[in-house]
Design an enzyme around this catalytic site. Structure first.
Site: not given
Ligand code: OTU
Length: 662
Positions: A150, A193, A294, A296, A338, A407-408, A532
Site C-alpha cells: 500500500d 493499522h 501526519r 494517517d 489526514e 500520492h492518492d 495510484r
C-alpha cells in the site's frame, strides 16, 4: 513554582498528587530548569489530557495505573529529547502561529523517487530551497511488509528505515540538515493499522493473549456481518469488505478487522496498551526531528456498531490526548489530520467549540481540491463559490493544507447539497468528472485513470499527475503549442489558487516541472492493481536542468511557481490567521475571494475560461479595496481597465492589493 493557570480543584488535586510522586524521579534525570519547564507544560495541558483519558478509559479499574504508566513514558521521552529540539520547542511556543506564515510552502515526495535515498534527499535540499520549500513530507519510509504494501502504509516495523533508503541515523541527520535550512520535516504516523507481518500482529497470530487485544478479531461472522451493514468499502475493487479471515489464528482461525487491505490490521484503541504503544511511536518520530506528524487515516480509529466507523467522538478524544501529551513533551511538533471526509466532519479535526486548539493544527482540505478540478473541467465558478460560501470558517489556531493532488486518488468530495444548490445532479456531475479526467468526454484535455471503480454504485475516483490532468500530456504528445500554453496556464492558475488561499500550500513532487503520468507501474505485478501509481512518477532530473530556461515547459512552470511563492512570501496578507471571503463576480468564469487581515486585504481573481474575461471594476471596492489597485502577480502593476471593467487574461490569476501602499 508560580502557578499561572487556573485548574478545577479535583484536577489540581490529581496534578499535585502526580507531582508529589514524580518530582524526585524527574530531578534524578534532568537539570532543574528542564524539570520546571516540564511541570509548567504539564500543568497547562493537564486538563486536556485528563479530560480525554478519563472519558475514554476512566471506567476501567486500572485507569490510574494506566495514567501513571503514560506519565512515565512522557517523562522518559522528555528526558531523551535532544537539546536542539528543546530549543525549537521553545521557539515555537513563542511563535505558535509559525505554520501559518506566508513563507510556509510544502513539498511531498517519495525519498527514493526524488533522490534514491535519504542521503540523496540531503544532497537535493538546495533544489527545494530554490523553489521556496519550507516543509517537506517524505512519504512512508519505515520498513514495510514484503510484497504489496500500500505504498508503504503497511508497516512491518515502524521504527526501522527501509534498508534501501538508509538508516535511522540517516533520517535523524536529514531532519537536522533540513531544520538548519528552515525546512520542517513531516512524517507519517500510521496509527490506524500495522501490517500483518508487524511484531504485534505476529504475536497475535502466535496466540499471545496480550497482542490479540491489540486488534479487533472475531471467532465468527456474526459481529463482522452486523458491522458491515453500515460500513463503506475503502478499496472495493481490490480489497472488498472490512474483515479478513485468518485461518492461522488460534482456535481454528478468526476474522480480523482490516478496513484497508487484508494485510493491514486495524488497531484496537479500546485497549489503552495500544495508546501507550502509539504514544511511544509518536515520541520516537518527534525525537528523531519530525516537526509535523501526519495522522494517517485518522477517521477510522474508533469503531461503533451501526455507524460507518469514521469520525466517532472517541477519535477526537484520542487526538486531544495525543495533542496534550505532545504539547508537554515536544511542543515544536504539530499534527496534520489526514481525514478525507466531508467539510462538516473535517472541521472537527481542527477543533470546534470547546475543542479549539485541542485538535490538529493542520488538515488536508480535500473539498477545495476536488472543487478546483471541477472548476477547471467545467470552466464555471458557480459551484466552487457556492461551496466556499458554505464552508465553515476556520478557527484561530489551525490551518488547512491546500493541495491539488497527492500520492492518492482524487475523490469527488463535493457535497450533494452544494451540487443541488447550483442545479447539478450529484451523481451525474461525478460521472462527468470521471469521464472528463480520463479523457473520455468530448473536448477533454485530461489524461487520467479511474481508481476503485465500484460497478454496484457507479462510483470511482481519479488518478493522474497535475500536468496530465491539466492537459499537458495530451498537448505535448500532439506537439500543439497553443494547447501546451493553455496547459501551463492551467497548472500555474491552480497553484496560484492554492498559494492564495492561506494555510499551507503543498506541491506534489514533479508538478513544478510538469511531470506526466507514469504508466510503468502496470508492468509490476505488486502495483498493477493500484492505479495510484500512475501519479507517482520518479523525479526527472534531466528535465529539472531546464528549469532556468524560460523557453522550455519545465522552465516556465518552475519559474512561474517560484514567482508565485516569492510574491506570497513578500506579503503578510495570506497569513493563515485571516478572514476568508468568497465573492460572486457576476461572471461565471471568474472566481473571486478576498483574504482580510488587520493590515489589509488581498483579492484573488481567477479567470478559468480559455478566452479573456472581465468583471465590473466595482468588485474590488466591495471586497474592501476602494482605491488604486496593485497586482502582486504583475510586479505591482495596476490591473487593466476597459469600458469600466477589469480585464483578465485567459486562464490567469490576479492577487490585487491596495495600490496606495508601498
Ligand atoms: C491513506 O488514505 C493514505 O493516504 C493511503 O495512501 C493509504 O492507502 C491509506 O491511508 C491506508 O493507510 O482511503 O484513498 O479518510 O480516505 O486514510 C485514500 C481518510 C484513503 C482515508 C485515507 C486513505
Amino acid at each position: 513554582m508560580h502557578n499561572v493557570f487556573v485548574m478545577a480543584p479535583e484536577v489540581r488535586a490529581a496534578f499535585e498528587n502526580v507531582r508529589r510522586l514524580e518530582s524526585h524521579r524527574l530531578e534524578g534525570w534532568m537539570n532543574p530548569r528542564d524539570v520546571d519547564v516540564f511541570w509548567l507544560r504539564f500543568e497547562r495541558y493537564f486538563d486536556d489530557l485528563h479530560y480525554s483519558l478519563q472519558a475514554l478509559y476512566g471506567d476501567r479499574s486500572d485507569a490510574l495505573e494506566q495514567f501513571g504508566r503514560l506519565f512515565g513514558r512522557m517523562v522518559e521521552a522528555y528526558a531523551q529529547r535532544p537539546d536542539a529540539l528543546k530549543v525549537l520547542d521553545l521557539e515555537r511556543q513563542f511563535t505558535p502561529r509559525w505554520f501559518q506564515r506566508t513563507h510556509m510552502v510544502g513539498y511531498t515526495c517519495y525519498a527514493d523517487h526524488f533522490a534514491a535515498d535519504l542521503q540523496g534527499v540531503g544532497r537535493r535540499i538546495a533544489y527545494l530551497e530554490e523553489l521556496g520549500v519550507t516543509y517537506l513530507h517524505l512519504m512512508p519510509l519505515m520498513q514495510p511488509r514484503p510484497g504489496a504494501n500500500d505504498g508503504g502504509y503497511a508497516m512491518a516495523d515502524c521504527r526501522r528505515v527501509r534498508p534501501d533508503l538508509g538508516t535511522i541515523d540517516d533520517l535523524r541527520q536529514l531532519a537536522a540538515e533540513l531544520r538548519e535550512r528552515g525546512i520542517t520535516l513531516c512524517l507519517d504516523l500510521v496509527l490506524n493499522h500495522v501490517a500483518r507481518e508487524h511484531a504485534w500482529a505476529r504475536r497475535a497470530l502466535a496466540g499471545e493473549e496480550r497482542y490479540l487485544g491489540y486488534f479487533h478479531t472475531f471467532a465468527d461472522r456474526s459481529l463482522p456481518d452486523a458491522y458491515e451493514r453500515t460500513l463503506p468499502e475503502i478499496f472495493p475493487d481490490d480489497a472488498p469488505g472490512n474483515f479478513t479471515w485468518v485461518p492461522e489464528m488460534a482456535d481454528g482461525g478468526r476474522w480480523v478487522w482490516t478496513t484497508f487491505h487484508d494485510y493491514q490490521w486495524d488497531l484496537n484503541y479500546g485497549n489503552p496498551e495500544v495508546v501507550h504503544e502509539i504514544v511511544d511511536l509518536m515520541f520516537f518520530y518527534a525525537n528523531l526531528g519530525a516537526g509535523v506528524l501526519r495522522l494517517d487515516a485518522a477517521p477510522f480509529l474508533w469503531k461503533r456498531m451501526g455507524t460507518n466507523c469514521q469520525n466517532q467522538p472517541e477519535v477526537f478524544l484520542l487526538i486531544q490526548a495525543f495533542r496534550a501529551i505532545l504539547r508537554v513533551v515536544a511542543p515544536g511538533v504539530i499534527f496534520k489530520a489526514e481525514a478525507i471526509v466531508p467539510p462538516d466532519a473535517l472541521i472537527r479535526y481542527l477543533g470546534v467549540k470547546s475543542t479549539v486548539e485541542k485538535q490538529c493544527e493542520l488538515a488536508y482540505d480535500n473539498q477545495r481540491m476536488a472543487l478546483l478540478w471541477s472548476t477547471l473541467a467545467t470552466r464555471r465558478t458557480t459551484l466552487i463559490t457556492q461551496a466556499l460560501h458554505r464552508a465553515p470558517q476556520l478557527l484561530i489556531g489551525c490551518a488547512p493544507v491546500n493541495y491539488l493532488r497527492n500520492h492518492d486518488d482524487i475523490g469527488w468530495a463535493i457535497t450533494d447539497e452544494d451540487l443541488a444548490a447550483v442545479g447539478e445532479t450529484p451523481h451525474l456531475h461525478r460521472r462527468f468528472l470521471n469521464a472528463f479526467y480520463t479523457g473520455d468526454f468530448p473536448g477533454s484535455f485530461a489524461r487520467g485513470a479511474l481508481f476503485q471503480e465500484n460497478p454496484d454504485t457507479g462510483d470511482a475516483r481519479v488518478t493522474g499527475t497535475t500536468a496530465s490532468l491539466a492537459g499537458l500530456e495530451a498537448a505535448l504528445e500532439r506537439g500543439d503549442e497553443a494547447a501546451i500554453e493553455r496547459a501551463i496556464r492551467r497548472i500555474l492558475l491552480l497553484h496560484a489558487l492554492i498559494l492564495g488561499a492561506g494555510g499551507i500550500p503543498v506541491i506534489h513532487m514533479g508538478d513544478e516541472l510538469g511531470l506526466t503520468n507514469d504508466p510503468s507501474y502496470g508492468a509490476d505485478p505488486l502495483r498493477a492493481g493500484d492505479s495510484r501509481w500512475l501519479n507517482r512518477p520518479r523525479m526527472d532530473w534531466q528535465r529539472a536542468r531546464q528549469r532556468h530556461d524560460g523557453r522550455t515547459v519545465p522552465g516556465r512552470l518552475f519559474g512561474g511557481l517560484r514567482r508565485l511563492i516569492e510574491a506570497r512570501r513578500a506579503t503578510s496578507l495570506f497569513h493563515g490567521f485571516g478572514l476568508f471571503q468568497p465573492l460572486w463576480t457576476g461572471n461565471e468564469h471568474v472566481l473571486a475571494y478576498a483574504r482580510k487581515r488587520p493590515e489589509g486585504t488581498v483579492l484573488v481573481l481567477a479567470n478559468v475560461e480559455e478566452c479573456p474575461q472581465s468583471i465590473e471594476a466595482e468588485l474590488p471596492r466591495h471586497a474592501g479595496l476602494p482605491g488604486e489597485l496593485r497586482d502582486l502577480l504583475a510586479a505591482g502593476a495596476p490591473p487593466p481597465l476597459r469600458d469600466g471593467r477589469l480585464q483578465l487574461e485567459p486562464l490567469s490569476c490576479r492577487w490585487l492589493v491596495d495600490g496606495s501602499e508601498p
